[in-house]
Design a protein around this motif. Sequence first.
Motif, short mmCIF file in Angstrom:
data_model
loop_
_atom_site.label_atom_id
_atom_site.label_comp_id
_atom_site.label_asym_id
_atom_site.label_seq_id
_atom_site.Cartn_x
_atom_site.Cartn_y
_atom_site.Cartn_z
N LEU A 153 3.02 6.40 6.41
CA LEU A 153 1.79 5.78 5.93
C LEU A 153 1.83 4.28 6.13
O LEU A 153 0.83 3.66 6.54
N LEU A 168 2.15 6.40 -7.11
CA LEU A 168 1.20 7.41 -7.59
C LEU A 168 1.78 8.82 -7.44
O LEU A 168 1.60 9.67 -8.32
N ALA A 169 2.48 9.05 -6.31
CA ALA A 169 3.09 10.36 -6.09
C ALA A 169 4.15 10.65 -7.15
O ALA A 169 4.26 11.79 -7.64
N ARG A 171 4.24 12.80 6.99
CA ARG A 171 3.57 12.40 5.75
C ARG A 171 4.53 11.74 4.74
O ARG A 171 4.46 12.00 3.55
N ILE A 215 0.83 -1.21 0.00
CA ILE A 215 0.00 0.00 0.00
C ILE A 215 0.87 1.26 0.00
O ILE A 215 0.64 2.19 -0.79
N SER A 216 1.87 1.31 0.87
CA SER A 216 2.71 2.51 0.96
C SER A 216 3.52 2.72 -0.31
O SER A 216 3.66 3.85 -0.80
N GLU A 217 4.03 1.63 -0.87
CA GLU A 217 4.79 1.76 -2.11
C GLU A 217 3.87 2.10 -3.29
O GLU A 217 4.27 2.79 -4.22
N GLY A 218 2.64 1.61 -3.23
CA GLY A 218 1.67 1.98 -4.27
C GLY A 218 1.34 3.47 -4.23
O GLY A 218 1.26 4.12 -5.29
N VAL A 219 1.19 4.01 -3.04
CA VAL A 219 0.94 5.44 -2.90
C VAL A 219 2.15 6.24 -3.37
O VAL A 219 2.01 7.28 -4.04
N LEU A 220 3.34 5.75 -3.05
CA LEU A 220 4.56 6.42 -3.51
C LEU A 220 4.64 6.40 -5.04
O LEU A 220 5.03 7.40 -5.66
N THR A 260 -0.78 2.22 8.36
CA THR A 260 -1.52 1.16 7.68
C THR A 260 -1.35 -0.16 8.41
O THR A 260 -2.31 -0.94 8.56
N PHE A 267 6.12 8.08 3.07
CA PHE A 267 5.50 6.80 2.73
C PHE A 267 5.70 5.78 3.85
O PHE A 267 4.87 4.89 4.04
#
Length: 225
Positions: A187, A124-125, A182, A117-122, A191, A184
């Motif tokens: 997060l 996207l960033a 804030r 999840i955290s790497e997925g958000v990264l 999570t 990753f």
Amino acid sequence: MGILRATRPARQAVLAYIRGAPGTYIWLAILFVTTVAMHHMSPEFEQDFLRQRSTNIHELSKNPVRVLISSALWIDGGTWLSYAVLYTVFHATAEHWLGTARWLAVAAGAHVMATLISEGVLALAIHHGAAPPSSVNTLDVGVSYALAGVIAVLTYWVPAPWRYAYLLVVIAVYGTPLITGRTFTDLGHFTSVLIGLACYPLTRSAVRPAPARWAVRRFRRSRTP
């Protein structure tokens, strides 16, 4: 000899406690070996070595299973002794309570899911220009996601009303960095806490005694003639 005889019940209780949490202490032993190995590496080699075992976007896209396993066998920052204390307080407690299989399910679930999840958000960033492209190679190894998940699931081990105070402390410890930093990893830690709390169904049939009482019982039995 007198001192050894007098301390024998305590030593037996400690050994029994360790044997009752085999997963925790095998994992801790592996971390000891890998930490010693790290101390024999040059700083430059260490960074490159750990990056190849890191759950960053680049490595996850190439060898997801390998890095998800290998990243949990190294400590990035902190001392092994501090982790020995944390593992004894949290991981061993959870393993005694839940049993090895369910404890491992919580720890592995938090480690894997929080990482993805955290790497997925990264990712996207990076895609939207909110993070530099070089972030795909960010160093990300360690056992903190699994630890956060286990700390969270222990909420259900703590008796009411102390359970709610414990939960507030856990939320504050892991939620504050998410608001102020804030990153990753912040997060990922938060999570992990949510994943640990979501593991409530695994705790419903846990009937093993709390570790403190379990250790006292073993200690008393060892003193019985």
